[in-house]
Design a protein around this motif. Structure first.
Motif, short mmCIF file in Angstrom:
data_model
loop_
_atom_site.label_atom_id
_atom_site.label_comp_id
_atom_site.label_asym_id
_atom_site.label_seq_id
_atom_site.Cartn_x
_atom_site.Cartn_y
_atom_site.Cartn_z
N TYR A 1 -4.84 5.72 -0.05
CA TYR A 1 -3.91 4.37 0.07
C TYR A 1 -3.00 4.66 1.16
O TYR A 1 -2.82 3.70 1.88
N ALA A 2 -2.56 5.75 1.56
CA ALA A 2 -2.06 5.99 2.83
C ALA A 2 -2.78 5.68 4.03
O ALA A 2 -2.07 4.97 4.87
N GLU A 3 -3.97 6.08 4.07
CA GLU A 3 -4.82 5.77 5.28
C GLU A 3 -5.12 4.39 5.21
O GLU A 3 -5.52 3.60 6.60
N GLU A 4 -5.32 3.71 4.05
CA GLU A 4 -5.43 2.08 4.07
C GLU A 4 -4.38 1.33 4.84
O GLU A 4 -4.31 0.52 5.60
N ALA A 5 -3.16 1.79 4.45
CA ALA A 5 -1.98 1.50 4.95
C ALA A 5 -1.74 1.75 6.34
O ALA A 5 -1.43 0.60 7.50
N ARG A 6 -2.26 2.77 6.90
CA ARG A 6 -2.19 3.23 8.26
C ARG A 6 -3.20 2.16 9.07
O ARG A 6 -2.91 1.82 10.36
N ALA A 7 -4.11 1.81 8.46
CA ALA A 7 -5.16 0.94 9.15
C ALA A 7 -4.73 -0.33 9.29
O ALA A 7 -5.03 -1.13 10.21
N LYS B 1 0.75 -1.05 0.11
CA LYS B 1 0.04 0.00 -0.04
C LYS B 1 0.82 1.25 0.02
O LYS B 1 0.67 2.44 -0.73
N MET B 2 2.03 1.07 0.67
CA MET B 2 2.79 2.56 0.91
C MET B 2 3.56 2.53 -0.61
O MET B 2 3.86 3.75 -0.91
N ALA C 1 3.83 11.42 5.89
CA ALA C 1 4.79 12.02 4.90
C ALA C 1 4.13 11.96 3.46
O ALA C 1 4.44 13.01 2.75
N VAL C 2 3.17 10.84 3.43
CA VAL C 2 2.61 11.17 1.98
C VAL C 2 1.48 12.13 2.06
O VAL C 2 1.32 12.95 0.99
N ALA C 3 0.85 12.47 3.14
CA ALA C 3 -0.11 13.74 3.40
C ALA C 3 0.73 15.01 3.11
O ALA C 3 0.36 15.74 2.54
N ILE C 4 1.72 15.04 3.55
CA ILE C 4 2.81 16.32 3.59
C ILE C 4 3.20 16.47 2.06
O ILE C 4 3.19 17.45 1.42
N ARG C 5 3.64 15.42 1.50
CA ARG C 5 4.16 15.50 0.14
C ARG C 5 3.03 15.88 -0.71
O ARG C 5 3.32 16.48 -1.92
N THR C 6 1.82 15.58 -0.73
CA THR C 6 0.43 15.84 -1.33
C THR C 6 -0.09 17.27 -1.15
O THR C 6 -0.95 17.71 -1.99
N MET C 7 0.33 17.98 -0.21
CA MET C 7 -0.25 19.25 0.15
C MET C 7 0.10 20.22 -0.68
O MET C 7 0.99 20.22 -1.39
N LEU D 1 6.29 3.88 11.26
CA LEU D 1 5.72 3.43 9.99
C LEU D 1 4.27 4.44 9.75
O LEU D 1 3.94 4.52 8.71
N GLN D 2 3.64 4.66 10.89
CA GLN D 2 2.69 5.62 10.84
C GLN D 2 3.09 6.92 10.39
O GLN D 2 2.39 7.81 9.65
#
Length: 336
Positions: A304-310, A211-212, A330-336, A324-325
């Motif tokens: 996808y990042a949230e599915e990985a976190r779950a 997922k990540m 980091a995905v959220a930060i990169r896409t802002m 890992l969380q």
């Protein structure tokens, strides 16, 4: 707060920081040793991308997954070397197929030498990865073989392109699952497996890695459009200019046309045509940045990042789980 690994991943636990950094340093040493040949020229070509640097995302994931068992187990570092050598080998081949002149800020192997040297160097790295892998046992060999099949299948799918009647977005995600997700899944699996983690933990970390891998690749798609180039490390809109369909463009194609929106109509007119002209490229990039398709791409990436976190929820709370969380953050930060 100490920064460890790629993407500004912050790790607040000193023991974990020490363990991960020591593991990554051992991987670097082993990589340099693994690419040495009795033939000096091969050593030079095989060391080319290692010396150029890189995120080492896959070895980082191996090290973090190993924290759910014994991170000092003898197979952990070699497993990380296997996945990184495999990844590096694919980059040599990718650059030939894409005719890429630059990789990691340096001339690509095919540009510095030629296509034949680049292809054969990639093959050499695959052989060295196999040598390291052989010492990890038959189960590891089977896992890597399955992943390699998926990786090659993804590349073939990309090369062949979607067939008549195929959904282009689904095809694209299948390509990413093979080219990126497969080796990331192995990174999580190898780290946990070599460290002796419980089987159910191994399964979770395998799925998390997949997922990540997709999340970070899709984040790169968003960055290619949205960034000013500093974050992505390449000129904004490179894929757009080269006609490479990535997530924002594929989502644009899947959205209904707004006949009352002149910008929507103009963007669709531009996309899919020759955008090597700087003015046309700049216009398309500007319009796509303002189009709802880009925000849709951000939401899909975050999903996808949230599915990985779950997936991580059942794992015991520990600094490695928090790290890992943190990759999800980091995905959220990169896409802002």
């Amino acid at each position: 707060m100490t920064v460890v690994g790629p993407f500004g991943l912050s790790v607040q636990d000193r023991d974990l920081t020490r363990d991960v950094q020591a593991g990554l340093e051992a991987v670097e040493t082993a990589l340099a040793e693994a690419v040495k040949s009795d033939i000096p020229f091969i050593t030079i070509t095989a060391s080319h991308l290692i010396e150029a640097g890189g995120k080492r995302f896959r070895p980082l994931l191996v090290m973090l997954a190993a924290q759910f068992g014994d991170p000092t187990a003898p197979g952990v570092v070699p497993a990380a070397v296997v996945v990184e050598l495999t990844h590096l080998a694919t980059l040599y081949h990718d650059d030939v197929m894409d005719e890429a002149p630059v990789r990691r800020g340096a001339p690509s192997a095919n540009a510095r030498w030629d296509n034949s040297v680049a292809i054969l160097t990639g093959d050499f790295l695959f052989s060295r990865a196999s040598q390291v892998l052989a010492d990890l046992g038959p189960e590891a060999v089977r896992i890597q073989a399955d992943a390699f099949e998926r990786l090659v299948t993804g590349q073939i799918l990309e090369t062949a392109g979607p067939q008549p009647g195929d959904d282009r977005l689904s095809h694209y995600l299948d390509v990413l699952a093979g080219k990126t997700g497969a080796l990331m899944a192995v990174s999580g699996r190898f780290g946990a497996l070599m460290a002796g983690a419980e089987p159910w933990m191994v399964d979770i970390l395998t799925e998390y890695g997949e997922k990540m891998g997709l999340a970070f690749q899709l984040a790169d798609d968003v960055l290619d459009i949205a960034s000013d180039g500093h974050e992505s490390g390449k000129t904004p809109g490179t894929d757009l200019r080269e006609g490479v369909p990535t997530l924002p463009v594929l989502l644009l194609d899947s959205m209904p046309v707004n006949e009352d929106d002149a910008e929507d109509l103009r963007l669709r007119e531009l996309v899919g045509t020759d955008l090597t002209d700087p003015q046309r490229h700049a216009e398309a990039l500007r319009l796509l940045r303002r189009h709802p398709a880009l925000e849709h791409a951000r939401r899909e990436t975050l999903r996808y990042a949230e599915e990985a976190r779950a997936l991580l929820a059942p794992l015991p709370d520990c600094p490695a789980k928090a790290a890992l969380q943190g990759l999800c953050d980091a995905v959220a930060i990169r896409t802002m």
